[in-house]
Design a protein around this motif. Sequence first.
Motif, short mmCIF file in Angstrom:
data_model
loop_
_atom_site.label_atom_id
_atom_site.label_comp_id
_atom_site.label_asym_id
_atom_site.label_seq_id
_atom_site.Cartn_x
_atom_site.Cartn_y
_atom_site.Cartn_z
N ASN A 82 0.83 -1.19 0.00
CA ASN A 82 0.00 0.00 0.00
C ASN A 82 0.87 1.25 0.00
O ASN A 82 2.07 1.20 0.29
CB ASN A 82 -0.90 0.01 1.24
N SER A 83 0.25 2.38 -0.31
CA SER A 83 0.97 3.67 -0.31
C SER A 83 2.27 3.57 -1.10
O SER A 83 3.33 4.00 -0.63
CB SER A 83 1.24 4.12 1.13
N LEU A 84 2.18 3.00 -2.26
CA LEU A 84 3.38 2.76 -3.06
C LEU A 84 4.04 4.06 -3.48
O LEU A 84 3.37 5.08 -3.73
CB LEU A 84 3.04 1.91 -4.28
N LYS A 85 5.36 4.00 -3.55
CA LYS A 85 6.18 5.15 -3.92
C LYS A 85 7.00 4.81 -5.16
O LYS A 85 7.28 3.63 -5.40
CB LYS A 85 7.13 5.50 -2.78
N PRO A 86 7.42 5.81 -5.92
CA PRO A 86 8.26 5.51 -7.09
C PRO A 86 9.50 4.70 -6.72
O PRO A 86 9.95 3.87 -7.53
CB PRO A 86 8.61 6.90 -7.60
N GLU A 87 10.04 4.91 -5.54
CA GLU A 87 11.23 4.16 -5.14
C GLU A 87 10.95 2.69 -4.82
O GLU A 87 11.87 1.93 -4.58
CB GLU A 87 11.92 4.83 -3.95
N ASP A 88 9.68 2.29 -4.84
CA ASP A 88 9.34 0.87 -4.71
C ASP A 88 9.44 0.14 -6.03
O ASP A 88 9.30 -1.09 -6.07
CB ASP A 88 7.92 0.71 -4.15
N THR A 89 9.68 0.87 -7.11
CA THR A 89 9.81 0.25 -8.42
C THR A 89 10.98 -0.73 -8.43
O THR A 89 12.11 -0.37 -8.08
CB THR A 89 10.03 1.32 -9.50
N ALA A 90 10.69 -1.97 -8.80
CA ALA A 90 11.71 -3.03 -8.77
C ALA A 90 11.09 -4.32 -9.29
O ALA A 90 9.86 -4.42 -9.44
CB ALA A 90 12.24 -3.24 -7.35
N VAL A 91 11.94 -5.28 -9.52
CA VAL A 91 11.48 -6.65 -9.72
C VAL A 91 11.45 -7.32 -8.34
O VAL A 91 12.44 -7.26 -7.60
CB VAL A 91 12.40 -7.42 -10.67
N TYR A 92 10.33 -7.89 -8.02
CA TYR A 92 10.13 -8.53 -6.72
C TYR A 92 10.23 -10.05 -6.87
O TYR A 92 9.60 -10.63 -7.78
CB TYR A 92 8.78 -8.14 -6.14
N TYR A 93 10.99 -10.65 -5.98
CA TYR A 93 11.23 -12.08 -6.01
C TYR A 93 10.83 -12.72 -4.68
O TYR A 93 11.10 -12.15 -3.61
CB TYR A 93 12.71 -12.38 -6.22
N CYS A 94 10.23 -13.89 -4.74
CA CYS A 94 10.03 -14.65 -3.52
C CYS A 94 11.11 -15.72 -3.42
O CYS A 94 11.65 -16.18 -4.44
CB CYS A 94 8.64 -15.25 -3.44
N ASN A 95 11.41 -16.08 -2.20
CA ASN A 95 12.54 -16.97 -1.93
C ASN A 95 12.25 -17.83 -0.71
O ASN A 95 11.71 -17.35 0.28
CB ASN A 95 13.79 -16.13 -1.71
N ILE A 96 12.60 -19.09 -0.83
CA ILE A 96 12.63 -19.98 0.34
C ILE A 96 14.10 -20.23 0.63
O ILE A 96 14.79 -20.88 -0.18
CB ILE A 96 11.87 -21.28 0.08
N PRO A 97 14.60 -19.71 1.74
CA PRO A 97 16.03 -19.81 1.99
C PRO A 97 16.53 -21.24 2.20
O PRO A 97 17.65 -21.56 1.80
CB PRO A 97 16.23 -18.97 3.25
N GLN A 98 15.69 -22.09 2.78
CA GLN A 98 16.09 -23.48 2.95
C GLN A 98 16.00 -24.17 1.60
O GLN A 98 14.92 -24.47 1.10
CB GLN A 98 15.18 -24.17 3.97
N GLY A 99 17.15 -24.39 1.03
CA GLY A 99 17.20 -24.93 -0.31
C GLY A 99 17.44 -23.88 -1.36
O GLY A 99 17.70 -24.18 -2.52
N ASN A 100 17.35 -22.59 -0.97
CA ASN A 100 17.62 -21.45 -1.87
C ASN A 100 16.78 -21.51 -3.13
O ASN A 100 17.29 -21.44 -4.26
CB ASN A 100 19.11 -21.38 -2.22
#
Length: 112
Positions: A82-100
């Motif tokens: 919510n309340s997104l800002k221009p600096e939130d512009t990015a590629v978003y990735y999800c990750n499970i660290p166990q097993g990477n």
Amino acid sequence: VQLQASGGGLVQAGGSLRLSCAASGSTFRANTVHWYRQAPGKQRELVASISSSGSTYYSYSVKGRFTISRDNAKNTVYLQMNSLKPEDTAVYYCNIPQGNYWGQGTLVTVSS
């Protein structure tokens, strides 16, 4: 484990988006899941995390604006932004660290 991120798009500043990270595999509910983002020319940064018990972490830059949650029945983690800002512009990735394990990324663009 395979992760599929979705929900990105173009939104105006002040708007909202909800990202989803759908996982295959029965071990999902036992794992912490992270959301990272990478803006052009910048390093990948951790945005939010949720543990198997539901404990959450947020980076300073998104705290109070983003909410991470999980639905173990659907093997899905969400990132409500919510309340997104221009600096939130990015590629978003999800990750499970166990097993990477990493999802393929979903692009969020916030226009001013």
